[in-house]
Design a protein around this motif. Structure first.
Motif, PDB file in Angstrom:
ATOM      1  N   LYS A 191       0.833  -1.208   0.000  1.00 37.11           N
ATOM      2  CA  LYS A 191       0.000   0.000   0.000  1.00 37.11           C
ATOM      3  C   LYS A 191       0.865   1.255   0.000  1.00 37.11           C
ATOM      4  O   LYS A 191       0.581   2.221  -0.717  1.00 37.11           O
ATOM      5  N   GLN A 192       1.910   1.253   0.804  1.00 34.90           N
ATOM      6  CA  GLN A 192       2.804   2.404   0.847  1.00 34.90           C
ATOM      7  C   GLN A 192       3.490   2.599  -0.500  1.00 34.90           C
ATOM      8  O   GLN A 192       3.628   3.723  -0.989  1.00 34.90           O
ATOM      9  N   ARG A 193       3.909   1.505  -1.119  1.00 35.49           N
ATOM     10  CA  ARG A 193       4.578   1.608  -2.424  1.00 35.49           C
ATOM     11  C   ARG A 193       3.609   2.109  -3.492  1.00 35.49           C
ATOM     12  O   ARG A 193       3.977   2.949  -4.324  1.00 35.49           O
ATOM     13  N   PHE A 194       2.393   1.598  -3.470  1.00 32.55           N
ATOM     14  CA  PHE A 194       1.407   2.044  -4.452  1.00 32.55           C
ATOM     15  C   PHE A 194       1.092   3.525  -4.263  1.00 32.55           C
ATOM     16  O   PHE A 194       0.979   4.277  -5.241  1.00 32.55           O
ATOM     17  N   ASP A 195       0.956   3.965  -3.021  1.00 29.27           N
ATOM     18  CA  ASP A 195       0.685   5.377  -2.750  1.00 29.27           C
ATOM     19  C   ASP A 195       1.843   6.259  -3.216  1.00 29.27           C
ATOM     20  O   ASP A 195       1.631   7.392  -3.673  1.00 29.27           O
ATOM     21  N   ILE A 196       3.056   5.762  -3.097  1.00 29.55           N
ATOM     22  CA  ILE A 196       4.228   6.509  -3.572  1.00 29.55           C
ATOM     23  C   ILE A 196       4.176   6.648  -5.093  1.00 29.55           C
ATOM     24  O   ILE A 196       4.445   7.720  -5.649  1.00 29.55           O
ATOM     25  N   VAL A 197       3.830   5.562  -5.775  1.00 30.68           N
ATOM     26  CA  VAL A 197       3.712   5.605  -7.239  1.00 30.68           C
ATOM     27  C   VAL A 197       2.659   6.629  -7.657  1.00 30.68           C
ATOM     28  O   VAL A 197       2.893   7.467  -8.544  1.00 30.68           O
ATOM     29  N   VAL A 198       1.493   6.594  -7.017  1.00 29.96           N
ATOM     30  CA  VAL A 198       0.413   7.524  -7.354  1.00 29.96           C
ATOM     31  C   VAL A 198       0.820   8.963  -7.024  1.00 29.96           C
ATOM     32  O   VAL A 198       0.563   9.895  -7.803  1.00 29.96           O
ATOM     33  N   GLY A 199       1.474   9.161  -5.882  1.00 36.03           N
ATOM     34  CA  GLY A 199       1.916  10.503  -5.502  1.00 36.03           C
ATOM     35  C   GLY A 199       2.921  11.078  -6.488  1.00 36.03           C
ATOM     36  O   GLY A 199       2.849  12.263  -6.848  1.00 36.03           O
TER      37      GLY A 199
END
Length: 413
Positions: A191-199
């Motif tokens: 989840k943290q990695r996906f949020d970083i990608v989206v950010g």
């Protein structure tokens, strides 16, 4: 005035009026003194209030410039002007113990202002000509007006002779690369990695399409993505490429260590569009998913080939999920979502005409379900030190490897 049914004075005599006149004059003087005192007091009070207001206003402005309060940088205006001596004091004379890192533009130091704010100070060394200084101030003013939750905020600047200092907000968790293949590897869940990608996608889309001037970063890589206390990503160093001196080429500055991120058309032909950042974004996403360096190999597991090359090979073999970092808990991610993100990353590394914009990338990331896209063989820049003998060319080969281009003038560190 006075009224009476009887005469005030005898009709057959004279009266000395001096006593009456002096009494009336005294009363008039007394009332005049009272009125004059009240009016004068009110005027004096108003004067004092106005004087205190302007004094406070004049005293407040230098204080803001001196301390560099972060809240002062939220207005759309030029950057705050910090005093060089204050930044020198804040960073303990730019001591090694306060050094946060070093990038293509200079060293970065942690500092604490007199008001307790923690900042990051980047030292740029360049020729301090009159035209260079004017260009520097113009570009810094532009960058300081970029306000987005996924872009590192520039708070102000300072200069002394050949040293130009940029003051940024401080990011406590440092750069993304240490969480992918550094000492913090394995700490980020899916989840943290996906949020970083989206950010990252949001920040780049803002730079390319939403700010009133299109800003191309040119050097998107994992150590230019910083993380705050909540692991929210903020892209750093955007807009700084234009601050380089005119006698320095951007290419010669960036090839050392970042060959795996740069779009081929920019390296070979110098073609610079916002899709140069899209290519680099795709490579960083592959790093986020795999926990491997783009150049092939990390401290955890050395790859026999370039990360993009390996990802393309897995795509050809229909084994994309093998790219997933082994430190991730399989119970914490959805396989279909991970595969969609990998496909988007590969789409970002296509030739320019097939490469999406960052706004389109953001829409795809936030969509659900499997992407129905046709991928072609990507192109990447490879270091000649790798000694490859099976390179394919752009005219076509049946090999599953991406098109590789040797650049004999440059080498990767």
């Amino acid at each position: 005035m006075r009224y009476s049914s009887k005469a005030f004075f005898p009709s057959n005599g004279t009266v000395d009026l001096a006593a009456f006149a002096s009494s009336a004059g005294g009363r008039r003087k007394k009332w005049a003194a009272v009125v004059g005192g009240v009016v004068g007091g009110v005027c004096l009070l108003m004067f004092l209030v106005i004087a205190v207001f302007f004094w406070f206003r004049r005293q407040r402005r230098p204080a803001e410039s001196l301390t560099g309060d972060i809240l002062g940088a939220t207005e759309l205006r030029g950057p705050l002007n910090f005093h060089y001596r204050d930044l020198k004091f804040a960073t303990k004379n730019f001591s090694k113990e306060n050094k946060l890192g070093e990038g293509g533009f200079g060293e970065v130091f942690k500092g604490t202002l007199k008001n307790g704010k923690i900042i990051a100070v980047k030292k740029l060394v360049m020729t301090q000509t009159k035209s260079a200084r004017a260009s520097f101030l113009s570009e810094v003013k532009l960058i300081s007006n970029v306000h987005h939750q996924n872009l590192l905020r520039l708070l102000g600047c300072s200069s002394k002779r050949s040293e130009l200092l940029l003051v940024y907000e401080y990011m406590s968790n440092g750069s993304l690369d240490k969480f992918l293949f550094g000492e913090m590897h394995g700490m980020l869940n899916w989840k943290q990695r996906f949020d970083i990608v989206v950010g990252m996608a949001r920040g780049l889309a803002y730079l390319h399409h939403e700010f009133h001037v299109c800003i191309i970063h040119r050097d998107i890589k994992s150590n230019n993505v910083l993380l705050d206390d909540n692991f929210k990503p903020k892209i750093a160093d955007f807009g700084l490429a234009r601050l380089l001196p005119g006698d320095q080429s951007h290419l010669s500055t960036y090839f050392a260590g970042t060959l795996g991120y740069i779009a081929p058309e920019y390296v070979i032909h110098g073609d610079l569009t916002e899709k140069v950042d899209t290519y680099s974004f795709g490579v960083v996403v592959l790093e986020i998913i795999s926990g491997q360096r783009s150049s092939g190999g990390s401290v955890h597991e050395a790859l026999p080939q370039h990360l993009l090359e390996w990802a393309w090979q897995l795509n050809e073999e229909d084994r994309l999920l093998k790219l997933i970092d082994k430190s991730l808990n399989p119970d914490e991610y959805d396989l279909e979502e991970v595969e969609r993100v990998i496909t988007i990353a590969l789409l970002c590394t296509q030739v320019v005409s097939l490469r999406p914009t960052m706004s389109e990338v953001l829409v795809m990331l936030l969509s659900r379900g499997r992407l129905n896209v046709q991928l072609s063989r990507p192109t990447f820049i490879e270091s000649p030190s790798r000694g490859r003998s099976d390179l394919t060319d752009s005219t076509g080969s049946s090999s599953a490897a991406p098109t590789s281009i040797l650049m004999p003038k440059f080498s990767a560190r």
